[in-house]
Scaffold this active site. Sequence first.
Site, PDB file in Angstrom:
ATOM      1  CG  HIS A  87      -0.343  -0.117   2.529  1.00  0.00           C
ATOM      2  ND1 HIS A  87       0.582   0.785   2.972  1.00  0.00           N
ATOM      3  CD2 HIS A  87      -0.488  -1.017   3.530  1.00  0.00           C
ATOM      4  CE1 HIS A  87       0.959   0.472   4.190  1.00  0.00           C
ATOM      5  NE2 HIS A  87       0.337  -0.639   4.549  1.00  0.00           N
ATOM      6  CG  HIS A 143       4.166  -1.607   2.111  1.00  0.00           C
ATOM      7  ND1 HIS A 143       2.862  -2.011   1.988  1.00  0.00           N
ATOM      8  CD2 HIS A 143       4.580  -2.060   3.317  1.00  0.00           C
ATOM      9  CE1 HIS A 143       2.505  -2.693   3.050  1.00  0.00           C
ATOM     10  NE2 HIS A 143       3.524  -2.726   3.886  1.00  0.00           N
ATOM     11  CB  CYS A 172       1.317  -9.125  21.302  1.00  0.00           C
ATOM     12  SG  CYS A 172       0.273  -8.610  19.914  1.00  0.00           S
ATOM     13  CG  HIS A 197      -1.763  -6.211  17.113  1.00  0.00           C
ATOM     14  ND1 HIS A 197      -0.400  -6.126  17.274  1.00  0.00           N
ATOM     15  CD2 HIS A 197      -1.983  -6.546  15.832  1.00  0.00           C
ATOM     16  CE1 HIS A 197       0.182  -6.422  16.129  1.00  0.00           C
ATOM     17  NE2 HIS A 197      -0.743  -6.673  15.243  1.00  0.00           N
ATOM     18  CE  LYS A 243      -1.601   2.263  12.544  1.00  0.00           C
ATOM     19  NZ  LYS A 243      -1.129   1.540  13.639  1.00  0.00           N
ATOM     20  CE  LYS A 261      -7.125  -6.404   3.507  1.00  0.00           C
ATOM     21  NZ  LYS A 261      -6.853  -7.815   3.682  1.00  0.00           N
TER      22      LYS A 261
HETATM   23  N1  MSP Z   1       8.965  -7.109   8.158  1.00  0.00           N
HETATM   24  C1  MSP Z   1       9.156  -5.978   8.976  1.00  0.00           C
HETATM   25  C2  MSP Z   1      10.435  -5.251   8.604  1.00  0.00           C
HETATM   26  C3  MSP Z   1      11.675  -6.110   8.686  1.00  0.00           C
HETATM   27  S1  MSP Z   1      13.073  -5.219   8.141  1.00  0.00           S
HETATM   28  C4  MSP Z   1      14.351  -6.163   8.567  1.00  0.00           C
HETATM   29  C5  MSP Z   1       7.987  -5.015   8.823  1.00  0.00           C
HETATM   30  N2  MSP Z   1       7.261  -5.125   7.709  1.00  0.00           N
HETATM   31  S2  MSP Z   1       5.998  -4.204   7.323  1.00  0.00           S
HETATM   32  O1  MSP Z   1       5.424  -4.794   6.142  1.00  0.00           O
HETATM   33  O2  MSP Z   1       5.143  -4.033   8.434  1.00  0.00           O
HETATM   34  O3  MSP Z   1       6.603  -2.855   6.876  1.00  0.00           O
HETATM   35  C6  MSP Z   1       6.782  -1.783   7.760  1.00  0.00           C
HETATM   36  C7  MSP Z   1       7.311  -0.633   6.963  1.00  0.00           C
HETATM   37  O4  MSP Z   1       6.410  -0.311   5.888  1.00  0.00           O
HETATM   38  C8  MSP Z   1       7.443   0.672   7.723  1.00  0.00           C
HETATM   39  O5  MSP Z   1       8.602   0.743   8.501  1.00  0.00           O
HETATM   40  C9  MSP Z   1       7.449   1.648   6.568  1.00  0.00           C
HETATM   41  O6  MSP Z   1       8.654   1.569   5.887  1.00  0.00           O
HETATM   42  C10 MSP Z   1       6.356   1.090   5.688  1.00  0.00           C
HETATM   43  N3  MSP Z   1       5.035   1.573   6.108  1.00  0.00           N
HETATM   44  C11 MSP Z   1       3.941   0.802   6.378  1.00  0.00           C
HETATM   45  N4  MSP Z   1       2.892   1.631   6.666  1.00  0.00           N
HETATM   46  C12 MSP Z   1       3.280   2.919   6.600  1.00  0.00           C
HETATM   47  C13 MSP Z   1       2.611   4.163   6.691  1.00  0.00           C
HETATM   48  N5  MSP Z   1       1.323   4.273   6.958  1.00  0.00           N
HETATM   49  N6  MSP Z   1       3.339   5.282   6.458  1.00  0.00           N
HETATM   50  C14 MSP Z   1       4.662   5.227   6.115  1.00  0.00           C
HETATM   51  N7  MSP Z   1       5.311   4.071   6.000  1.00  0.00           N
HETATM   52  C15 MSP Z   1       4.699   2.904   6.375  1.00  0.00           C
HETATM   53  O7  MSP Z   1       7.811  -4.188   9.692  1.00  0.00           O
END
Ligand code: MSP
Length: 641
Positions: A19, A22, A127, A147, A296, A299
Amino acid sequence: MASPFYITTPIYYVNARPHLGHAYTTITADVARRFHSMSSDQTFFLTGTDEHGDKIVRAAKKEGRTPRQYVDHISGLFRDLWPELNISNDHFIRTTDPEHMAVVEMILQRIYDAGDIYFSEYEGLYCFGCERFYTERELVDGCCPDHQKPPETIKESNYFFKMSNYQQWLIDHIKANPDFIRPERYKNEVLAFLREPLDDLCISRPKSRIKWGITLPFDNDYVTYVWFDALLNYVSALGYPDGERFETYWPVVQHIVAKDILKPHGIYWPIMLKAAGIPIYRHLNVHGYWNVDQSKMSKSIGNVVEPLEMKNIYGLDAFRFFLMRDMVFGLDSNFNEEALVQRINADLANDLGNLFSRVLSMAHKYFDGVVPHPDAEAEKEMDLGLETNARSAIDAYTEAMDQFAFHKGLGTVWTFITHMNKYVDVTAPWILAKNPSARRQLETVIYNLLEGLRVIAGLIYPVMPATAATMQQHLGLGGDDEFYKLKRLTSWRGLEPGVTLRKAVTLFPRIDLDKLKRAPQNKANTTGKTAPAIKPEISIDDFAKIDLRVATVVSAQAVPRARKLLQLEVDLGDRRTIVSGIAGSYDPDDLVGKQVIVVANLKPAKLMGVLSKGMLIAATDAGGVTLATLDRTVTPGTPLS
Ligand code: MSP
């Protein structure tokens, strides 16, 4: 000599589709990488997916797939999305790659042999969402802060990593390297955390509970905790320990993460490196969170922003520009389509787009589309300092981009664009053109403006590579693969007089905000005023003629040579084929198992050679097609009334 630059994103969990969040981090990494390639650094850009752990097993189960099938599918969605967003990653790592798994085993064994891992029984608050134990003081009103559910008390024998041994070392390291974690607020957050005694980290999970992970090399009954596995991707992807890439790119890495995963990156990771005898990474760059319409993204609220949808509606470069221009790196930002449209219209269509087409049109009108010769004397006489403005813009831009202050970097480019627009107004080429004795001035003015556009094309390259390439082509620089390099941009008079220019084009069409507001996908439009007129009345008997049924999609595939069509096998009591124009909005794999609504008694029709028996009910708006579905599963074939 070129200095190496290594940039990473977090590796994303494969329990959800990609999304806006990412996309933002990955675009940021792409921008940083492209910016560094402007100064000819050797660059390496890594992203990938994090595929082990409870979360993934649960998500796979929910979809009726094995973990392997499931991770292959979602990892593929991430991998396939990045080229669509013009992301230039060099490698895409998966934690299920055998090379990665071997590195995790090797490092675990090393730390175990060194005595930093011990076995112990532990009872704690766990958790399942976060896959980690919580201490009482970390909970908010007795719940996991992420959560909002109370954690469960579980008792387990597990392996622990003695992080506490390294607490003082880490504090000293952070203090000795003030920009180790940036921006500063996040460094302070980590230091504040380190003021309390650091708990040892539970780095194993018993196989009796979860099998989907990397087996501990020293105990076959356990798998590795996902974070201990995932963080090592940053070195395993470089071919640690003997890879040439590791030699080149470690430890000059720049990690980018959002604030949600500050703790694993700011605390676990440096300590893991220290314990494993690997040099500590250079910088951790932490950005804030994107909220959508002030909440935030989630879904259940239904406000998840899909990057491809944004690209399709507004264009990729405009979307990338907005993300980089609007978020102050480090702070939270609010995503809102009105703000996006305003930026596109003001900064892109007006300021940049108009300047570009205006200058090119004048070059065609006054010089038949050929770059004129500037004249040193005329330049001196006019003394309007465009070259100086360009130089200061490049300096300020370089400094900001180097510090990950992308919004500032773009700000400096737009200051220069404003100077350029003023230069047009002050020099008034249309007046010079009327006076034959002002020919030298006119040549100089148009030359300078074209030069300014060349500089702008280079400076926007990291954020808007496609627009930069269009500008490059139109400025007659098609053959110059290095047009965006800083050394080219800093040498004024880079354009060769006599070169042929292309005709002006509209770089960014203006978007009509009112039209957009009226579009049905805009949630603000609840009045229905602008929706299509309601069709003439029908009787209940007329309606009863339409046989609407619930159908389960059994399989789905693209129809060859038809861009928009998917061929679905559905079960609605009987099995049948339906062809539907939803290929632009749905991945065939995502449809399997979904329940849809079908007009079951529609006269069959052949579409691209395939006989379609029925039609899916769907809504189409500016965001694409969305299928009508039910909010619980029912028996296939159930009629709707
Ligand atoms: N798998 C772990 C990371 C392991 S790295 C060794 C993880 N994954 S995640 O899919 O949850 O991704 C988190 C990351 O996605 C955040 O740190 C950021 O880079 C990005 N984002 C997810 N949602 C976000 C927002 N709403 N806003 C900005 N970035 C965000 O954590």
